[in-house]
Motif scaffolding. Sequence first.
Motif, PDB file in Angstrom:
ATOM      1  N   GLU A  46       0.809  -1.215   0.000  1.00  0.00           N
ATOM      2  CA  GLU A  46       0.000   0.000   0.000  1.00  0.00           C
ATOM      3  C   GLU A  46       0.848   1.274   0.000  1.00  0.00           C
ATOM      4  OE1 GLU A  46      -4.234  -1.291   1.680  1.00  0.00           O
ATOM      5  OE2 GLU A  46      -2.764  -0.960   3.267  1.00  0.00           O
ATOM      6  N   GLU A  47       2.094   1.182   0.468  1.00  0.00           N
ATOM      7  CA  GLU A  47       2.952   2.368   0.507  1.00  0.00           C
ATOM      8  C   GLU A  47       3.616   2.654  -0.838  1.00  0.00           C
ATOM      9  OE1 GLU A  47       3.185  -0.007   3.037  1.00  0.00           O
ATOM     10  OE2 GLU A  47       1.915   1.207   4.336  1.00  0.00           O
ATOM     11  N   CYS A  48       3.984   1.609  -1.542  1.00  0.00           N
ATOM     12  CA  CYS A  48       4.661   1.785  -2.836  1.00  0.00           C
ATOM     13  C   CYS A  48       3.653   2.240  -3.888  1.00  0.00           C
ATOM     14  CB  CYS A  48       5.350   0.500  -3.270  1.00  0.00           C
ATOM     15  SG  CYS A  48       6.821   0.123  -2.302  1.00  0.00           S
ATOM     16  N   LYS A  49       4.015   3.243  -4.634  1.00  0.00           N
ATOM     17  CA  LYS A  49       3.114   3.847  -5.626  1.00  0.00           C
ATOM     18  C   LYS A  49       3.080   3.089  -6.951  1.00  0.00           C
ATOM     19  CE  LYS A  49       2.398   7.520  -2.981  1.00  0.00           C
ATOM     20  NZ  LYS A  49       2.195   6.971  -1.666  1.00  0.00           N
ATOM     21  N   SER A  50       4.101   2.273  -7.204  1.00  0.00           N
ATOM     22  CA  SER A  50       4.178   1.569  -8.487  1.00  0.00           C
ATOM     23  C   SER A  50       4.992   0.290  -8.326  1.00  0.00           C
ATOM     24  CB  SER A  50       4.847   2.461  -9.536  1.00  0.00           C
ATOM     25  OG  SER A  50       6.216   2.658  -9.201  1.00  0.00           O
ATOM     26  N   GLU A  51       4.924  -0.554  -9.343  1.00  0.00           N
ATOM     27  CA  GLU A  51       5.735  -1.770  -9.329  1.00  0.00           C
ATOM     28  C   GLU A  51       7.218  -1.421  -9.388  1.00  0.00           C
ATOM     29  OE1 GLU A  51       4.602  -5.052 -11.833  1.00  0.00           O
ATOM     30  OE2 GLU A  51       2.474  -4.638 -11.487  1.00  0.00           O
ATOM     31  N   GLU A  52       7.564  -0.373 -10.122  1.00  0.00           N
ATOM     32  CA  GLU A  52       8.977   0.046 -10.200  1.00  0.00           C
ATOM     33  C   GLU A  52       9.500   0.455  -8.829  1.00  0.00           C
ATOM     34  OE1 GLU A  52      11.419  -0.066 -12.521  1.00  0.00           O
ATOM     35  OE2 GLU A  52       9.971  -1.236 -13.659  1.00  0.00           O
ATOM     36  N   GLU A  53       8.686   1.147  -8.050  1.00  0.00           N
ATOM     37  CA  GLU A  53       9.095   1.527  -6.696  1.00  0.00           C
ATOM     38  C   GLU A  53       9.291   0.274  -5.835  1.00  0.00           C
ATOM     39  OE1 GLU A  53       7.465   4.227  -2.985  1.00  0.00           O
ATOM     40  OE2 GLU A  53       6.636   4.587  -4.989  1.00  0.00           O
ATOM     41  N   MET A  54       8.419  -0.710  -6.008  1.00  0.00           N
ATOM     42  CA  MET A  54       8.533  -1.960  -5.252  1.00  0.00           C
ATOM     43  C   MET A  54       9.791  -2.718  -5.677  1.00  0.00           C
ATOM     44  SD  MET A  54       7.248  -3.875  -2.875  1.00  0.00           S
ATOM     45  CE  MET A  54       5.559  -3.322  -2.681  1.00  0.00           C
ATOM     46  N   ILE A  55      10.073  -2.743  -6.969  1.00  0.00           N
ATOM     47  CA  ILE A  55      11.283  -3.409  -7.467  1.00  0.00           C
ATOM     48  C   ILE A  55      12.524  -2.744  -6.877  1.00  0.00           C
ATOM     49  CG2 ILE A  55      12.670  -3.836  -9.537  1.00  0.00           C
ATOM     50  CD1 ILE A  55       9.908  -4.234 -11.006  1.00  0.00           C
ATOM     51  N   SER A  56      12.528  -1.432  -6.819  1.00  0.00           N
ATOM     52  CA  SER A  56      13.657  -0.709  -6.213  1.00  0.00           C
ATOM     53  C   SER A  56      13.811  -1.074  -4.740  1.00  0.00           C
ATOM     54  CB  SER A  56      13.469   0.800  -6.352  1.00  0.00           C
ATOM     55  OG  SER A  56      13.578   1.183  -7.693  1.00  0.00           O
ATOM     56  N   LEU A  57      12.692  -1.185  -4.029  1.00  0.00           N
ATOM     57  CA  LEU A  57      12.735  -1.572  -2.623  1.00  0.00           C
ATOM     58  C   LEU A  57      13.344  -2.966  -2.471  1.00  0.00           C
ATOM     59  CD1 LEU A  57      11.978  -1.076   0.369  1.00  0.00           C
ATOM     60  CD2 LEU A  57       9.742  -2.062  -0.162  1.00  0.00           C
ATOM     61  N   ILE A  58      12.938  -3.878  -3.320  1.00  0.00           N
ATOM     62  CA  ILE A  58      13.462  -5.247  -3.270  1.00  0.00           C
ATOM     63  C   ILE A  58      14.955  -5.269  -3.557  1.00  0.00           C
ATOM     64  CG2 ILE A  58      13.401  -7.534  -4.356  1.00  0.00           C
ATOM     65  CD1 ILE A  58      10.364  -6.958  -4.917  1.00  0.00           C
ATOM     66  N   THR A  59      15.370  -4.604  -4.636  1.00  0.00           N
ATOM     67  CA  THR A  59      16.789  -4.645  -5.017  1.00  0.00           C
ATOM     68  C   THR A  59      17.666  -3.881  -4.035  1.00  0.00           C
ATOM     69  OG1 THR A  59      16.507  -2.781  -6.555  1.00  0.00           O
ATOM     70  CG2 THR A  59      16.327  -5.014  -7.465  1.00  0.00           C
TER      71      THR A  59
END
Length: 86
Positions: A46-59
Motif C-alpha cells: 500500500e505504501e509503494c506507488k508503483s511496481e517500479e518503486e517496489m522493485i527498487s525496494l526489493i533490489t
Amino acid sequence: MEIKKDFNLQKIAGEYILMPKNTSQKGYNGLISLNEVEVLVWENLEECKSEEEMISLITNTYMVKKSDAKKDLGSFLKQLEAADII
C-alpha cells in the motif's frame, strides 16, 4: 495497490503465512506461504506507488538482479490477484 483487509500475515512455526480472517472468503483455496521477499512486498504494497518503486525496494534490500525482482514480483502479485487478496 490495495490489500483487502480480511487477509493478514501470520508467522507460524517460523513460516510466514497469508491467511484470511474469515475462512469463507470468496476465492480462498488455502494458505499462502511467503518467503522473505514476499513478506517485504506484502508489508509495503500500500505504501509503494508503483511496481517500479517496489522493485527498487526489493533490489535495495536484497542482493537480487532487477530482472529477477521484476519476475518474482509479477508472479507474487498474480498469485495475490488470483486469490482475490488484492
